[in-house]
Write an enzyme that holds these catalytic residues in place. Structure first.
Site, PDB file in Angstrom:
ATOM      1  N   CYS A  52      30.601 -45.197  -6.975  1.00  0.00           N
ATOM      2  CA  CYS A  52      31.094 -46.597  -6.736  1.00  0.00           C
ATOM      3  C   CYS A  52      32.397 -46.859  -6.081  1.00  0.00           C
ATOM      4  O   CYS A  52      32.459 -47.592  -4.798  1.00  0.00           O
ATOM      5  CB  CYS A  52      31.082 -47.202  -8.155  1.00  0.00           C
ATOM      6  SG  CYS A  52      29.539 -47.285  -8.890  1.00  0.00           S
ATOM      7  N   HIS A 102      35.522 -52.583  -7.745  1.00  0.00           N
ATOM      8  CA  HIS A 102      35.997 -51.315  -8.575  1.00  0.00           C
ATOM      9  C   HIS A 102      37.341 -50.773  -7.884  1.00  0.00           C
ATOM     10  O   HIS A 102      37.505 -49.467  -7.831  1.00  0.00           O
ATOM     11  CB  HIS A 102      34.957 -50.191  -8.467  1.00  0.00           C
ATOM     12  CG  HIS A 102      35.201 -49.021  -9.479  1.00  0.00           C
ATOM     13  ND1 HIS A 102      34.018 -48.383 -10.089  1.00  0.00           N
ATOM     14  CD2 HIS A 102      36.128 -48.864 -10.347  1.00  0.00           C
ATOM     15  CE1 HIS A 102      34.408 -47.774 -10.960  1.00  0.00           C
ATOM     16  NE2 HIS A 102      35.796 -47.896 -11.204  1.00  0.00           N
TER      17      HIS A 102
END
Length: 502
Positions: A52, A102
């Protein structure tokens, strides 16, 4: 000429090879399929790191992970790295992010004027990989509970998050059209589905039947897998532990349902564009951060360079601007920054480093590059694991593990490893990889970063906690019915379309 708005929609962990606009598939995606039929679809789009945070840092910056320290899911993303949001903001665009990116570290905006939601994942250094203790399995690593507990649900963390993401994005579009002026926007809407855990509400679960769900085929035994695959099985605690077939099917069925859930949310955004009159002036880009192995080759989640993990959806729908078509050349999400800048009428700064290359030539049908470089230094590695995709071939490069060569054009399932069968092709890729990457230097940089972050994280967990997690600011004094403006004017301005004053 009026500048186009950009609506960039992201899904998380959506494996391109499973989607119906790439291959025959039972997954129902009516809205995305409609965009694909009328847009430009990239048939060989890849992430630049199959995890991610590293993937997203590269996506927003156009620079490869080793250039910006994007080593794992707890890597600090420096505030002085230009992103597409910085570029577009300089060009006069409103820039906003609704959802996941993120970002790790104290800068949680990275060029976006607004973040409409918090992030679903922590912004601290707690998920740093530790190459000093390669055999220790941290408690926060993936395990197989996502598969073993797969099935329908009523509510989850991820549903809470994505419902807010889409609602806030729609609200942003409504607010934009009610405000005076013609300033264009770039709105990024980043959802967390179909990322595991593999569970989805019953209406989406019931869109599929067990018999609709294909199971992984020709799964090799664990002792036949390459060393990195074997380490991954230990990372998520699957080594020597067979999974029940019904749970594999349940996980894939829930994943299919989660893909349809993403599609339904795309439909809501498309409807809002239509209702606000923004549809004809907005370029829509849909992509993701990486895929999901979903049991293929006996592997799950991401973290490898195989097609299911590394290939991402990428389509561009631009009404009246680009003809519908397909692009077979290999491209990557690192290419999005220069693409967005060119679509916005700007140019990138040639004095600054950039690995991505604009896709506008491909969008116009004029061709362009056919090459992707990837870097992975996170879970399951004990040394950098790199990738080159060009022409028919994919080359997976390591100085610790055997290098792998696949003809992904003629063998998309990557069943036949070709390093021995095609020694000249293999040698050319190996020479290019060694010329491009100084593995001992990168290795030492990764280790130094891990050690710094471990110390800092341990220190910051002591005493008073100061969270880096983004806290969206809501100014209630400017919401709904307030006395700073005449109530009739307030109601009229909040209504769309606005009625004429009487």
């Amino acid at each position: 000429m009026k500048r186009k708005n950009i609506l960039f929609i992201m899904a998380d962990q959506m494996a391109a090879p499973m989607l119906p606009f790439y291959a025959p598939s039972a997954i129902k995606l009516p809205n995305l399929s409609r965009l694909a039929n009328a847009g430009v679809v990239f048939d060989a789009a890849y992430c630049n790191s199959p995890l991610c945070a590293p993937s997203r840092f590269t996506l927003v910056s156009g620079q490869l992970p080793s250039k910006i320290g994007a080593y794992d899911n707890a890597a600090d993303f420096p505030a002085d790295i230009p992103t597409y949001a910085h570029y577009l903001r300089r060009l006069g665009y409103r820039t906003a992010l609704s959802g996941k990116m993120h970002f790790c570290g104290p800068d949680q905006l990275h060029g976006y004027e607004e973040r409409l939601t918090s992030d679903i994942y922590p912004a601290d250094y707690g998920w740093a990989v530790n190459w000093d203790e390669p055999d220790v399995r941290p408690s926060w690593y993936h395990n197989m509970s996502s598969v073993l507990q797969a099935g329908p649900c009523v509510r989850t963390n991820q549903l809470d998050f994505d419902e807010e993401v889409v609602f806030k994005a729609q609200q942003y579009l409504f607010d934009h059209i009610r405000e005076a002026g013609d300033q264009p926007f770039c709105l990024t809407v980043s959802m967390t589905h179909p990322h595991d855990p593999y569970t989805i509400p019953k209406p989406f679960w019931d869109m599929y039947r067990d018999e609709d769900i294909p199971l992984p085929q020709n799964v090799p035994s664990q002792d036949q897998l390459d060393p990195h695959s074997q380490r991954l099985l230990k990372v998520y605690d699957l080594w020597g532990k067979p999974l029940p077939v019904d749970k594999i099917r349940d996980a894939r069925r829930a994943y299919f349902g989660a893909c349809s859930y993403i599609d339904s949310n795309v439909g809501k955004l498309l409807q809002t564009l239509e209702e606000t009159g923004l549809a004809d002036d907005t370029i829509i880009v849909f992509s993701g951060d990486h895929g999901d192995m979903l049991g293929e080759r006996g592997l799950w989640y991401k973290m490898h360079w195989f097609e299911m993990s590394a290939r991402v959806p990428l389509l561009v729908y631009a009404p009246g601007q680009f003809k519908a078509g397909r692009v077979s050349a290999a491209v990557s999400t690192a290419d999005l920054l220069p693409t967005f800048v060119e679509l916005a009428g700007g140019v990138v700064d040639n004095c600054l480093p950039l690995d991505g290359r604009s896709l506008v030539g491909h969008l116009k049908g004029e061709g362009g590059h056919d090459e992707v470089f990837g870097e992975y230094m996170a879970e399951g590695t004990n040394s950098p694991l790199m990738m080159i995709r060009r022409g028919d071939y994919k080359f997976i490069y390591s100085e610790s593990d055997p290098c792998l060569l696949f003809d992904v054009k003629n063998d998309p399932q990557e069943r036949e490893e070709l390093s021995q069968a095609l020694p000249e092709v293999f040698s050319r890729f190996l020479a290019q990889a060694r010329e491009r990457w100084d593995i001992p230097v990168i290795h030492s940089q990764v280790l130094a970063s891990q050690r710094r972050r471990r110390l800092v994280y341990q220190a910051l967990t002591q005493g008073t906690l100061k969270s880096w997690d983004h806290q969206p600011l809501v100014d209630a004094s400017q919401q709904y019915m307030r006395n700073h403006i005449d109530l009739d004017d307030l109601e009229r301005k909040a209504r769309y379309p606005q009625p004429c004053p009487y």
